[in-house]
Motif scaffolding. Structure first.
Motif, PDB file in Angstrom:
ATOM      1  N   ASP A   1       1.055  -1.106   0.035  1.00 19.54           N
ATOM      2  CA  ASP A   1      -0.018   0.025   0.123  1.00 19.54           C
ATOM      3  C   ASP A   1       0.839   1.205   0.064  1.00 19.54           C
ATOM      4  N   VAL A   2       0.455   2.196  -0.609  1.00 19.17           N
ATOM      5  CA  VAL A   2       1.194   3.267  -1.018  1.00 19.17           C
ATOM      6  C   VAL A   2       0.778   4.734  -0.517  1.00 19.17           C
ATOM      7  N   VAL A   3       1.291   5.157   0.499  1.00 15.77           N
ATOM      8  CA  VAL A   3       0.829   6.762   0.974  1.00 15.77           C
ATOM      9  C   VAL A   3       1.568   7.691  -0.032  1.00 15.77           C
ATOM     10  N   ALA A   4       0.985   8.081  -0.645  1.00 17.74           N
ATOM     11  CA  ALA A   4       1.685   9.072  -1.780  1.00 17.74           C
ATOM     12  C   ALA A   4       1.415  10.395  -1.360  1.00 17.74           C
ATOM     13  N   LEU A   5       2.169  11.273  -0.980  1.00 17.04           N
ATOM     14  CA  LEU A   5       1.799  12.759  -0.600  1.00 17.04           C
ATOM     15  C   LEU A   5       2.431  13.491  -1.771  1.00 17.04           C
ATOM     16  N   THR A   6       1.488  14.795  -1.764  1.00 15.47           N
ATOM     17  CA  THR A   6       2.090  15.971  -2.902  1.00 15.47           C
ATOM     18  C   THR A   6       1.404  17.104  -2.223  1.00 15.47           C
ATOM     19  N   LEU A   7       1.846  18.465  -2.725  1.00 19.00           N
ATOM     20  CA  LEU A   7       1.293  19.449  -2.491  1.00 19.00           C
ATOM     21  C   LEU A   7       0.810  20.098  -3.603  1.00 19.00           C
ATOM     22  N   ARG A   8      -0.578  20.590  -3.481  1.00 19.36           N
ATOM     23  CA  ARG A   8      -1.558  21.068  -4.424  1.00 19.36           C
ATOM     24  C   ARG A   8      -1.863  22.553  -3.669  1.00 19.36           C
ATOM     25  N   GLN A   9      -1.563  23.584  -4.531  1.00 19.95           N
ATOM     26  CA  GLN A   9      -1.969  24.751  -4.232  1.00 19.95           C
ATOM     27  C   GLN A   9      -1.464  25.007  -2.542  1.00 19.95           C
TER      28      GLN A   9
ATOM     29  N   VAL B   1       9.629  10.889  -8.447  1.00 13.72           N
ATOM     30  CA  VAL B   1       8.960  10.682  -7.158  1.00 13.72           C
ATOM     31  C   VAL B   1       9.680   9.888  -6.247  1.00 13.72           C
ATOM     32  N   HIS B   2       9.971  10.448  -4.944  1.00 10.08           N
ATOM     33  CA  HIS B   2      10.623   9.721  -3.791  1.00 10.08           C
ATOM     34  C   HIS B   2       9.806   8.579  -3.206  1.00 10.08           C
ATOM     35  N   LEU B   3      10.310   7.283  -3.075  1.00 11.16           N
ATOM     36  CA  LEU B   3       9.491   6.077  -2.765  1.00 11.16           C
ATOM     37  C   LEU B   3      10.526   5.570  -1.561  1.00 11.16           C
ATOM     38  N   GLU B   4       9.976   5.261  -0.513  1.00 12.75           N
ATOM     39  CA  GLU B   4      10.610   4.634   0.280  1.00 12.75           C
ATOM     40  C   GLU B   4       9.716   3.610   1.330  1.00 12.75           C
ATOM     41  N   GLN B   5      10.319   2.656   1.926  1.00 13.09           N
ATOM     42  CA  GLN B   5       9.403   1.690   2.628  1.00 13.09           C
ATOM     43  C   GLN B   5       9.249   2.311   3.941  1.00 13.09           C
TER      44      GLN B   5
ATOM     45  N   ALA C   1       3.968  -0.967   3.713  1.00 13.46           N
ATOM     46  CA  ALA C   1       3.375   0.139   3.264  1.00 13.46           C
ATOM     47  C   ALA C   1       4.661   0.886   2.929  1.00 13.46           C
ATOM     48  N   TYR C   2       4.366   1.847   1.838  1.00 17.30           N
ATOM     49  CA  TYR C   2       5.382   2.473   1.312  1.00 17.30           C
ATOM     50  C   TYR C   2       4.981   3.974   1.433  1.00 17.30           C
ATOM     51  N   LEU C   3       5.936   5.023   1.433  1.00 14.53           N
ATOM     52  CA  LEU C   3       5.799   6.296   1.386  1.00 14.53           C
ATOM     53  C   LEU C   3       6.362   7.109   0.371  1.00 14.53           C
ATOM     54  N   ALA C   4       5.426   7.916  -0.302  1.00 18.44           N
ATOM     55  CA  ALA C   4       5.859   8.539  -1.533  1.00 18.44           C
ATOM     56  C   ALA C   4       5.868   9.973  -1.376  1.00 18.44           C
ATOM     57  N   PHE C   5       6.787  10.847  -1.914  1.00 17.37           N
ATOM     58  CA  PHE C   5       6.713  12.268  -2.043  1.00 17.37           C
ATOM     59  C   PHE C   5       6.501  12.618  -3.422  1.00 17.37           C
ATOM     60  N   ALA C   6       5.838  13.415  -4.021  1.00 17.60           N
ATOM     61  CA  ALA C   6       5.700  13.687  -5.398  1.00 17.60           C
ATOM     62  C   ALA C   6       5.387  15.048  -5.547  1.00 17.60           C
ATOM     63  N   PRO C   7       6.134  15.830  -6.485  1.00 18.46           N
ATOM     64  CA  PRO C   7       5.686  17.112  -7.105  1.00 18.46           C
ATOM     65  C   PRO C   7       4.410  16.871  -7.516  1.00 18.46           C
TER      66      PRO C   7
ATOM     67  N   ALA D   1      12.368  17.547   1.063  1.00 21.04           N
ATOM     68  CA  ALA D   1      11.371  18.524   0.893  1.00 21.04           C
ATOM     69  C   ALA D   1      11.402  18.974  -0.607  1.00 21.04           C
ATOM     70  N   THR D   2      12.587  18.952  -1.067  1.00 17.60           N
ATOM     71  CA  THR D   2      12.569  19.415  -2.572  1.00 17.60           C
ATOM     72  C   THR D   2      11.661  18.606  -3.297  1.00 17.60           C
ATOM     73  N   ALA D   3      11.506  17.256  -2.992  1.00 15.60           N
ATOM     74  CA  ALA D   3      10.822  16.061  -3.954  1.00 15.60           C
ATOM     75  C   ALA D   3       9.557  16.824  -4.121  1.00 15.60           C
ATOM     76  N   PHE D   4       8.784  17.594  -3.322  1.00 13.91           N
ATOM     77  CA  PHE D   4       7.584  18.040  -3.622  1.00 13.91           C
ATOM     78  C   PHE D   4       7.472  19.300  -4.630  1.00 13.91           C
ATOM     79  N   LEU D   5       8.746  19.731  -4.953  1.00 15.94           N
ATOM     80  CA  LEU D   5       8.626  21.013  -5.759  1.00 15.94           C
ATOM     81  C   LEU D   5       9.228  20.481  -7.392  1.00 15.94           C
ATOM     82  N   GLY D   6       9.314  21.360  -8.143  1.00 13.82           N
ATOM     83  CA  GLY D   6       9.817  21.040  -9.400  1.00 13.82           C
ATOM     84  C   GLY D   6      11.196  21.200  -9.545  1.00 13.82           C
ATOM     85  N   SER D   7      11.840  21.378 -10.356  1.00 14.86           N
ATOM     86  CA  SER D   7      13.190  21.073 -10.689  1.00 14.86           C
ATOM     87  C   SER D   7      14.002  22.392 -10.285  1.00 14.86           C
ATOM     88  N   GLU D   8      13.174  23.438 -10.401  1.00 12.23           N
ATOM     89  CA  GLU D   8      13.690  24.739  -9.977  1.00 12.23           C
ATOM     90  C   GLU D   8      12.837  25.382  -8.777  1.00 12.23           C
TER      91      GLU D   8
END
Lengths: 278, 278
Positions: free
Chosen positions: B33-41, B96-100, B119-125, B194-201
């Motif tokens: 199971d994956v807990v994928a987190l992202t930031l929108r607005q 996307v950063h993905l770790e157990q 369970a896995y934890l993901a940080f996504a832009p 924290a940078t995994a939630f952002l764009g490349s710049e």
DNA sequence: GTAATAGTGTCTTTCAGACAGTATAGG
DNA sequence: CCTATACTGTCTGAAAGACACTATTAC
């Protein structure tokens, strides 16, 4: 949205469950493996068992076994395996810290079938010699050589960690052990779990030797002393003093017991490590 | 010890393996199971799917599914499930950063049978809206209300975290989500993820808003700025500046990209937390 | 006595946080 | 002009590490 507040199709879900056949699923087995660490004569030891049957018959491995389906959770299974393989009764087990380390599930890590192993990490005080369980030819506390060259700056990744006879460990247990040592080293930084390796009463020097053995480096005695006493909840005084000084003299040290803190604040950070891992 | 250096009974072990029947073992299934987190607005969101079939039909749950026996490892399975449920191709998955995170194996956590979930934890832009997979009725990025009272001092244990319609999550997924948020909060302290939630710049202000949203507290802009730039390998300048200033004026911020550090040294510790957890 | 250890005092350096101040842009 | 923001300077306090020193005990 309708006004339906009940879980949808509660009735048919009952029927569906009754008809569910667990054996219809692809076979992936689940085991627990325990990396149990202790200190004996100031040396770090890990609990290993010699496998009585195939696969890897005769090789040394981490204690572990299959999770009993429907009967126990993962934590329970790990505690049971640890008790079975050490001969430690459940009362003594309460003094052992046991936490989940991670899961290992490469398809070919076990030649029999696809087996996912949930690894656990245990910190134990000095325990008696283990009794080999039914499925083990032998069980022993095996010293982890502190002179290990892989125990260098922060990385503890010996892929060739060996058992007592110098043979490599079974399965991927060398990698699991390496991850466990990494985890143990960093756990000492921000938790008071070093006390789990000691008796109920201990001196600051004994606590320092736990850190020195697991981190693999000497610490400054005076600074360590003040630092430990300054972290709230780490240790608390018993009022007593050790009955005997060190083997080479010195004043009798005061005795302490573990405090009530779950986290060290501020933490006891490891020395340098040269800018960490880049 | 005899002079025998080969693994004992290598011949008979072959025969033993050939006769091994995987289906003879008690049935415990393994899912990821994956807990994928992202930031929108500037708001924290988690990826949820609505279950198309029993059990918990119609309820929202973490995306996940059974590990394909003999075909894939755990990390692979998690990446596959995440790709399937989000409609994100493998190219975008690399960002996307993905770790157990950990494994959950209480016997009754699934009504069908004993199922161990890794369970896995993901940080996504910021990613596009997900496409529901074959076994899901819907899939969506669901905001985690920052005003959640359980997001108080360090403990993030909402056992009643709900899906979009306010219904509780299926299985023990609320507990898994709570553990994931705990892990995410502390990961920001000692890794540059924290940078995994952002764009490349990104600007330092954007990076700060990641911390503020996940930690749930305002940070001092000036001190944060200097701190980030002083940690070696955290961010590196691109030389450019943002094309537009903030909505309410101010100078155009400089742009940075993620550095090459894997760990922050020294770490960005969270403010106070009042003597941590005792 | 000699040597090693327990425990404390002090200094320097580093870093986090509070606060102030300047320059730049949007409205 | 007014205000919010980006970024820098400076001060204070906390804490780590180096070093020194005293007191106590085994041998």
């Amino acid at each position: 949205m309708s006004s339906q507040d009940q879980p949808p199709q509660a009735q048919s879900e009952q029927a569906w469950l009754a008809a569910y056949d667990p054996r219809a699923f692809p076979p992936v087995a689940v085991t627990v493996d325990v990396v149990a660490l202790t200190l004996r004569q100031d040396r770090l030891h890990v609990l290993l068992v010699q496998r009585a049957g195939p696969p890897f018959q005769g090789r040394w491995a981490l204690p572990g076994g299959f999770v009993r389906a429907g009967e126990e959770g993962l934590d329970q299974a790990a505690a049971r395996e640890l008790a079975e393989e050490t001969g430690v009764d459940t009362a003594a087990l309460r003094r052992v810290h046991l936490e989940q380390l991670g899961s290992y599930g490469a398809p070919a890590r076990d030649p029999r079938m696809h087996i996912v192993s949930v690894a656990y990490l245990a910190f134990a005080p000095d325990l008696p010699d283990p009794q080999a369980g039914t499925d083990a030819a032998a069980a022993a506390w095996v010293p982890l050589d502190g002179t290990d060259p892989t125990a260098g700056p922060h990385r503890g990744g010996p892929s060739g960690r060996t058992g007592p006879a110098g043979h490599p460990l079974a399965f991927d247990h060398a990698a699991i052990l390496a991850d466990a040592l990494d985890r143990a080293r960093s756990k000492l930084e921000y938790t008071p779990l070093a006390t789990a390796f000691l008796g109920s009463e201990f001196t600051i020097s004994e606590l320092r030797s736990v850190y020195e053995e697991i981190w693999g480096e000497k610490l400054h005695a005076g600074n360590f002393h003040r630092k430990v006493l300054s972290v709230p909840g780490f240790v608390e005084s018993t009022g007593g003093t050790a009955t005997r000084a060190g083997s080479r003299g010195g004043p009798r040290a005061r005795l302490y017991r573990a405090g009530d803190a779950r986290l060290l604040h501020p933490a006891l950070l490891r020395p340098d490590r040269e800018e960490a891992v880049r």
